[in-house]
Write an enzyme that holds these catalytic residues in place. Structure first.
Site, PDB file in Angstrom:
ATOM      1  N   ASN A  16       6.751   0.599   4.678  1.00 53.41           N
ATOM      2  CA  ASN A  16       7.405  -0.267   5.862  1.00 53.41           C
ATOM      3  C   ASN A  16       8.751  -0.501   5.744  1.00 53.41           C
ATOM      4  OD1 ASN A  16       7.565  -2.369   4.314  1.00 53.41           O
ATOM      5  ND2 ASN A  16       5.696  -3.497   4.823  1.00 53.41           N
TER       6      ASN A  16
ATOM      7  N   ASP B  20      -5.332   1.489   9.519  1.00 57.04           N
ATOM      8  CA  ASP B  20      -4.294   0.532   8.889  1.00 57.04           C
ATOM      9  C   ASP B  20      -2.912   0.381   9.677  1.00 57.04           C
ATOM     10  OD1 ASP B  20      -3.516  -1.467   6.103  1.00 57.04           O
ATOM     11  OD2 ASP B  20      -2.008   0.125   6.721  1.00 57.04           O
TER      12      ASP B  20
END
Length: 325
Positions: A9, A198
């Protein structure tokens, strides 16, 4: 393999889905090898279930993830695989265990994808190992049946929802299953599905908190039906429960098989993901309280609270046991 920017991320933490995909690949390799170790029909091991998986420590960009797998139990038609993930900082040499997972596979014939083949037995060092494995097998079999029976919910979009409500953060992703997503049998890899799940759960958590979030754990992931190449899958996620520092998100996958054999949409996979909110320094942040509006949302909140308290009690018991030893 080394973790790269597209695995992580914006804060540099590797996505939980990326780790889950690596875990599943290791499990699929060792299970398929074992199931083809004796003369007979060639087969491919298909993922049926992933037991609860805790993310013990985050993995960062530039670190090396080492995934190891071992077969710990075999029944007549299934294989239990234990997988460990260790991360290594190649600049300092520091290593740490980040994940421990248990997966269940079934061997499907290459000639007939609906045919489940028999699994070659393994040799146990002690009789107790076989007895413990059989107990785990019976428990997961019962839980899978119960989970499948309670599936059927659908997520509908709400116009102008209030912040911190279930409707505000709920999310869906639509994906066309292509050849690169599939096994030799033409069905989706379990790891591909988990990675998409996810991603959706992460979006739900980020919308709710507006902060950096990371996967803390995944409750049992049950694969109810195979997903065929050419299907359109809808991955949906919604917040079910929040504690002071964690969020539980229900995620399920529905499949529309449009190619070759059109049929009605069906529930293929379901699971609960738990996320935590982190500051820029990587410290846990308080999670905004989930605002429940409907009776179903309040019921799901109480069910999530029960799972949270049960997990918390189990963790405390394990810590006490470790301290006594």
């Amino acid at each position: 393999r080394i973790m790269r920017p597209d695995d992580a991320n914006v804060a540099g933490n590797v996505h939980g889905g990326t780790i889950l995909k690596m875990i599943e690949e290791a499990g699929a390799i060792i299970s398929t090898r074992h199931c083809n170790s004796q003369a007979g029909e060639p087969c491919v091991a298909a993922l049926a279930r992933v037991e609860r998986t805790d993310f013990l420590s985050p993995v960062c960009i530039g670190e090396v993830a080492n995934v190891s797998a071992e077969i710990t139990y075999t029944s007549r038609h299934s294989v239990e695989v234990q997988v460990n993930v260790m991360s290594e900082n190649i600049l300092t040499g520091a290593k740490k265990v980040t994940n421990k997972a248990t997966l269940w596979y079934v061997p499907l014939s290459l000639k007939n994808v609906n045919k489940v083949l028999e699994v070659p037995p393994i040799q146990y060092a002690r009789k107790e190992q076989e007895d413990e494995g059989k107990k785990r097998y019976e428990e997961q079999k019962l839980d899978r049946l119960e989970t499948k029976q309670r599936n059927g919910d659908v997520i509908f979009p709400i116009i102008n929802p209030e912040p911190h409500t279930v409707s505000y953060s709920q999310s869906s992703l639509i994906h066309l299953v292509g050849p690169s997503d599939c096994t030799l049998l033409g069905f989706v890899h379990g790891g591909v599905t988990m990675k998409l799940m996810d991603e959706v759960a992460g979006i739900v958590a980020a919308r709710h908190c507006k902060t950096n979030i990371v996967t803390a754990s995944v409750d049992a992931i049950n694969f109810h039906e195979k997903i065929k190449k050419g299907s359109v899958i809808t991955i949906s996620g919604r917040m079910t429960f929040t504690s002071n520092k964690s969020m539980e998100i229900e995620v399920f996958v529905d499949a529309d098989p449009f190619v070759d054999e059109p049929q009605e949409r069906y529930r293929a996979v379901s699971a609960f993901f738990t996320y935590v909110s982190l500051s820029k320094e990587g410290k846990p942040l308080p999670v905004p309280q989930l605002l429940t509006e409907t009776e179903d949302e309040k019921r799901r909140f109480e069910e999530g609270k029960g799972r949270y308290l049960q997990t918390k009690a189990k963790r405390q018991a394990q810590m006490q046991q470790a301290a006594q030893q």
